[in-house]
Motif scaffolding. Structure first.
Motif, short mmCIF file in Angstrom:
data_model
loop_
_atom_site.label_atom_id
_atom_site.label_comp_id
_atom_site.label_asym_id
_atom_site.label_seq_id
_atom_site.Cartn_x
_atom_site.Cartn_y
_atom_site.Cartn_z
N ILE A 1 24.25 240.58 11.93
CA ILE A 1 25.51 240.77 11.21
C ILE A 1 25.40 241.73 10.02
O ILE A 1 26.42 242.27 9.59
N ILE A 2 24.18 241.95 9.53
CA ILE A 2 24.01 242.89 8.41
C ILE A 2 23.59 244.26 8.93
O ILE A 2 24.27 245.27 8.70
N ASP A 3 22.46 244.32 9.65
CA ASP A 3 21.95 245.61 10.12
C ASP A 3 22.85 246.23 11.19
O ASP A 3 23.17 247.43 11.13
N ARG A 4 23.24 245.45 12.20
CA ARG A 4 23.98 246.01 13.32
C ARG A 4 25.50 245.99 13.11
O ARG A 4 26.18 247.00 13.27
N ALA A 5 26.05 244.83 12.77
CA ALA A 5 27.51 244.72 12.63
C ALA A 5 28.00 245.21 11.27
O ALA A 5 29.18 245.50 11.11
N ARG A 6 27.12 245.30 10.29
CA ARG A 6 27.47 245.81 8.95
C ARG A 6 28.72 245.13 8.39
O ARG A 6 29.70 245.78 8.02
N GLN B 1 31.40 243.38 6.10
CA GLN B 1 31.87 243.75 4.77
C GLN B 1 32.55 242.56 4.09
O GLN B 1 33.09 241.67 4.76
N PRO B 2 32.53 242.53 2.75
CA PRO B 2 33.23 241.46 2.03
C PRO B 2 34.69 241.40 2.44
O PRO B 2 35.35 242.43 2.58
N GLY B 3 35.18 240.18 2.64
CA GLY B 3 36.58 239.99 3.02
C GLY B 3 36.82 239.99 4.51
O GLY B 3 37.91 239.59 4.96
N GLY C 1 26.79 235.19 6.36
CA GLY C 1 28.16 235.66 6.28
C GLY C 1 28.77 235.35 4.92
O GLY C 1 29.39 236.21 4.27
N LYS C 2 28.60 234.11 4.46
CA LYS C 2 29.13 233.72 3.15
C LYS C 2 28.42 234.48 2.02
O LYS C 2 29.06 234.90 1.05
N ALA C 3 27.11 234.66 2.13
CA ALA C 3 26.37 235.36 1.09
C ALA C 3 26.85 236.79 0.94
O ALA C 3 26.76 237.37 -0.16
N TYR C 4 27.36 237.38 2.02
CA TYR C 4 27.85 238.76 1.98
C TYR C 4 29.36 238.84 1.85
O TYR C 4 29.95 239.89 2.06
#
Length: 323
Positions: A132-137, A139-141, A161-164
């Protein structure tokens, strides 16, 4: 003498053997670890059965994660000393009371973790981070839809997901599991096995999910395609519910991306990915924002019972063998 769980013939968890072994002299470039806990992952079950893509030669010791104390350091090794609490990432071999590894397989353990948490951290949270961070990138919201949200990787995805800054919709198979997902930050929860398209759209004011984290596949994946936002990214992490069929017209209409996830192989092909991911995960762990949820801690001699918890999907989060 230290003990280890050994696979001498492929089969069920009960076919493994608990054996003692002589400690070998420490090799140059290596560190000896007294293992205090070992993490269980579903690939361990598949590897023992001969159904995983990585097929080590027999005999072998299963297990991809461990944590323990440094007890001996070769003279040519820098950065670790006797007494350090460390997380261990061997390709296999963690179901044991002692292991020798090279320093690149070691990471200092967060001060917030006990040994069982250290032994169950990187496989689950590393896969979720890469997805979810490296591939899906993400974003907040944005809205993250997590299937299998009570599994080790699913709960890690909820936390990250919550941390980001994402809004998280978690889907799991029981109210008990959903309660854990809510405790880990899920904004909305749904029971699996029921239609979820309309609920996801309702939660998102009709827009749909921006990122889908899917270790389940099958019908879950197919229905996810019908409740995604424009530009959505669908992370295909596994197929516990069978192989899903992608309706390419739905992918096209929503300008969506379907992303295959093989986190471990990605790190092997591009080791430069590992450093930033590891630093970020350790930072979040030290801040108390992420940690493995361990529903079962069993002694080494109950390895078969522990593996059955994964097979029967009775674990909520992670299972650890505690020495």
């Amino acid at each position: 003498m230290p003990r280890a769980v050994v696979c001498r013939e492929l089969g069920e968890p009960e076919s493994l053997h608990l054996e003692t072994f002589e400690s070998k002299p420490l090799e140059p470039g290596h560190v000896r670890i007294a293992v205090r806990a070992a993490g269980l992952n579903y690939p361990d079950v598949l590897m023992v059965a001969g159904k995983y893509q990585h097929k080590p030669p027999l005999p072998f010791i299963p297990g991809m994660e461990a944590a323990g104390d440094v007890t001996e350091v070769a003279s040519d090794v820098q950065g670790f000393k006797v007494g350090d609490r460390v997380m261990v990432k061997p390709k296999q071999g963690s179901y044991t009371e002692e292991i020798m590894v090279t320093p690149e397989n070691l990471t200092p353990m967060p001060s917030t973790f006990d040994y069982a948490q250290g032994a169950t951290f990187f496989a689950g949270h590393g896969t979720a981070y890469y997805s979810i961070i490296d591939r899906a990138r993400i974003q907040p919201g944005e809205t993250l839809l997590v299937h299998g949200a009570a599994g080790g990787v699913g709960l890690a995805a909820v936390e990250l997901g919550k941390a980001y800054g994402a809004k998280v919709i978690a889907i799991a198979s029981s109210e008990e599991k959903l309660a854990i997902a809510r405790a880990r930050g899920a904004d909305h929860t749904l029971l699996s096995g029921q239609p979820f398209r309309e609920q996801v759209k309702a939660f998102t004011d009709g827009r749909g999910a921006d990122v889908v984290f899917d270790p389940v596949g099958g019908q879950a994946f197919e229905e996810s395609l019908r409740c995604i936002n424009w530009g959505a990214r669908l992370c295909i992490v596994g197929f516990l519910g069978g192989v899903g069929v992608a309706k390419t017209n739905l992918v096209l209409i929503k300008n969506a991306s379907v992303l295959g996830i093989r986190a471990g192989e990605a790190m092997r092909r591009d080791p430069s990915l590992a450093g930033p991911r590891q630093r970020d995960l350790l930072r979040l762990a030290e801040e108390g924002k992420i940690s493995p949820n361990i529903s079962h801690r069993l002694p080494l001699e109950k390895w078969a019972e522990a593996m059955r918890l994964l097979i029967d999907r009775k674990a909520i989060g992670r299972v650890a063998l505690v020495m």
